[in-house]
Design an enzyme around this catalytic site. Structure first.
Site, PDB file in Angstrom:
ATOM      1  N   ALA A 105      -7.304 -11.597   0.914  1.00 43.80           N
ATOM      2  CA  ALA A 105      -7.761 -10.225   0.618  1.00 43.80           C
ATOM      3  C   ALA A 105      -8.582 -10.211  -0.666  1.00 43.80           C
ATOM      4  O   ALA A 105      -9.510 -10.994  -0.822  1.00 43.80           O
ATOM      5  CB  ALA A 105      -6.574  -9.271   0.583  1.00 43.80           C
ATOM      6  N   HIS A 137       0.829  -1.201   0.000  1.00 47.64           N
ATOM      7  CA  HIS A 137       0.000   0.000   0.000  1.00 47.64           C
ATOM      8  C   HIS A 137       0.866   1.255   0.000  1.00 47.64           C
ATOM      9  O   HIS A 137       0.535   2.249  -0.652  1.00 47.64           O
ATOM     10  CB  HIS A 137      -0.926  -0.002   1.221  1.00 47.64           C
ATOM     11  CG  HIS A 137      -2.048  -0.977   1.114  1.00 47.64           C
ATOM     12  ND1 HIS A 137      -3.356  -0.594   0.905  1.00 47.64           N
ATOM     13  CD2 HIS A 137      -2.072  -2.335   1.166  1.00 47.64           C
ATOM     14  CE1 HIS A 137      -4.132  -1.660   0.843  1.00 47.64           C
ATOM     15  NE2 HIS A 137      -3.377  -2.724   1.010  1.00 47.64           N
ATOM     16  N   ASP A 139      -5.915   5.828   2.747  1.00 47.18           N
ATOM     17  CA  ASP A 139      -5.978   4.486   2.180  1.00 47.18           C
ATOM     18  C   ASP A 139      -7.364   3.878   2.367  1.00 47.18           C
ATOM     19  O   ASP A 139      -8.128   4.263   3.265  1.00 47.18           O
ATOM     20  CB  ASP A 139      -4.929   3.604   2.865  1.00 47.18           C
ATOM     21  CG  ASP A 139      -4.834   2.226   2.259  1.00 47.18           C
ATOM     22  OD1 ASP A 139      -4.095   2.069   1.275  1.00 47.18           O
ATOM     23  OD2 ASP A 139      -5.516   1.297   2.755  1.00 47.18           O
TER      24      ASP A 139
END
Length: 484
Positions: free
Chosen positions: A386, A16, A115
């Protein structure tokens, strides 16, 4: 003139952070009136982002601040752990932003960009009376799924147990019915339900959602946000593909050695096996991969990582050579020394960009998905957790740029995999993905020999069927593409 200050808050983890930094660089390049400050949140006792941050060049327009680490109470699962970490960091974020806007060198605070997992930080943006945007580091189709499932939970009173009774589901952002087995764990497990609802609701609280994707790749999904009643009015901004072609960190392997080895291999002959910054397997699964690789006879580069201790959130590490020999089948390294390399950390973008690379056995993380598309390398799908099952389904079924090793393989955080993937399935995937590369290359080379001489005419008439096929390919209507 002082620059307007934009605060970025990525979620913990190098994947990320890298895409956030790359987007920040792009933003600064496009508008020199902006200054970006990135507030880095770390999981306790992890250092995976340190090397990457230290590698960043000094810049007056890009400022990176490591927030103080927070100790966390024991929690029952990853959802509560992430929530607890972010809540604990709120005072640090507020203090860091206050310091920014009161310093002599800094301009007016313009916006927050948080995020996709940090939407609780939107509360702090509101305290400073500035807009807050979400940076969504996955695809538009997956974003649409989050909104649709949230509507089912909140509006239609559907729960996780009911999902388990379905085999597939119609999702507005997908052209095909989506199998339940490809849904993220946060949707399928009752214990994650409250976390998912809070997460999706947080996305809807943003002033807009910046997505690391592009319309040409996910045309159906992007169109769904302007056409489907459940999605209209949710502003999205596809800004991708945002990639970092440079190595993120440095492992025990010299990346130059791997590139030099690839230089000696035939074009499109090597399969690259890599599962991202958090992908690893136990010894039983490693041996199945090794058997598949050896039986396939294919040239290979295999990024093999050592699993972290059970119950921890630290990333995998590289095997010492002595342990690497013991985890692989006896004699494997000797038998494959002429056709392959087993390494630890891999310079992924460099390997995918190399003309010798013809296929990619991947966990289908979104960064890896974009890199495979950008470099025109077909994928053999092996998702872990995920959004990866959804990404794998999208690549195989929606875009038709991948072959399936597995779509339903799943590793639960703090748990193990749902099954052992056998060597025969892995071998079939390796063979198929190298064949797929040949098909894509053929699709690209429709008219490489067409030529118009100066003061002369063309060497032949390019027929409608070939032109039509090219149009369909570039628009991805027939599922074949090559983006270089």
């Amino acid at each position: 003139m002082k620059k307007a200050e934009v605060v970025f808050i990525p979620s913990p983890g190098v994947g990320h952070l890298v895409s956030t930094i790359e987007f920040a660089k792009l933003l600064i390049k496009r508008d020199n009136r902006l200054r970006v400050t990135v507030l880095v949140i770390k999981f306790p006792h992890t250092t995976e982002t340190d090397v990457y941050i230290k590698s960043l060049p000094n810049s007056d327009s890009l400022n990176v601040i490591n927030l103080p680490e927070c100790s966390l109470p024991p929690t029952s699962g990853p959802g509560p752990a992430m929530n607890a970490l972010l809540e604990a960091q709120k005072p640090n974020v507020k203090q860091a932003v206050s310091n920014l806007i009161t310093g002599e060198q800094h301009g007016q605070l313009a916006a927050f960009v948080v995020d996709m997992f940090c939407t609780n930080m939107i509360d702090i943006a509101k305290e400073f009376s500035v807009p807050a945007f979400v940076f969504f580091t996955s695809g538009v189709a997956f974003l649409g799924l989050n909104f649709h499932i949230h509507n089912l939970f909140e509006r239609d009173n559907v729960d996780s147990n009911q999902f388990l009774q379905l085999t597939e589901l119609a999702i507005p952002s997908f052209a095909n019915l989506v199998p339940t087995k490809s849904m993220p764990s946060a949707v399928l497990h009752k214990e994650y339900e409250s976390f998912f609802i809070s997460y999706a609701k947080g996305l809807k609280n943003a002033d807009g959602i910046i997505v690391n994707s592009f319309e040409e790749l996910e045309s159906h999904a992007v169109y769904s946000f302007s056409s489907h009643p459940d999605l209209v009015g949710l502003p999205i901004y596809p800004v991708g593909p945002i990639l970092n072609p440079e190595p993120k960190t440095k492992g025990t392997v010299d990346s130059d050695d791997i590139i030099n080895w690839l230089d000696d291999q035939p074009p499109s002959s090597v399969v690259f096996i890599c599962f991202g910054s958090r992908g690893s397997f136990d010894e039983d699964q490693v041996k199945e991969i090794a058997l598949a690789v050896e039986n396939s006879g294919a040239r290979f580069v295999w990024s093999l990582r050592k699993p972290p201790p059970k119950g921890t959130m630290i990333p995998p590490t590289d095997y010492p050579l002595s342990e690497l020999v013991s985890v692989l089948p006896e004699g494997f390294l000797d038998r494959t020394v002429e056709i392959g390399r087993v390494i630890g950390w891999a310079p992924q973008a460099q390997v995918l960009a190399h003309p010798a690379t013809g296929g990619f056995v991947s966990h289908c993380g979104w960064n890896s998905t974009l890199e495979s598309i950008y470099f025109g390398v077909p994928v053999a799908t092996w998702p872990l957790f995920a959004d990866q099952q959804l990404n794998a389904f999208e690549l195989v079924t929606e875009l038709k740029t991948a072959v399936e090793i597995a779509l339903d393989y799943r590793v639960e955080l703090f748990g193990g995999p749902n099954y052992l993937l056998t060597a025969d399935k892995i071998e079939r995937g390796i063979r198929n993905v190298l064949q797929k590369d040949g098909e894509l290359k053929t699709a690209v080379e429709i008219a490489l020999d067409y030529r118009v001489e100066l003061f002369g005419g063309p060497n032949y008439l390019l027929t409608a069927d070939k032109i039509e096929r090219g149009i369909r390919n570039v628009l991805q209507k027939d599922g074949e593409f090559c983006l270089h």
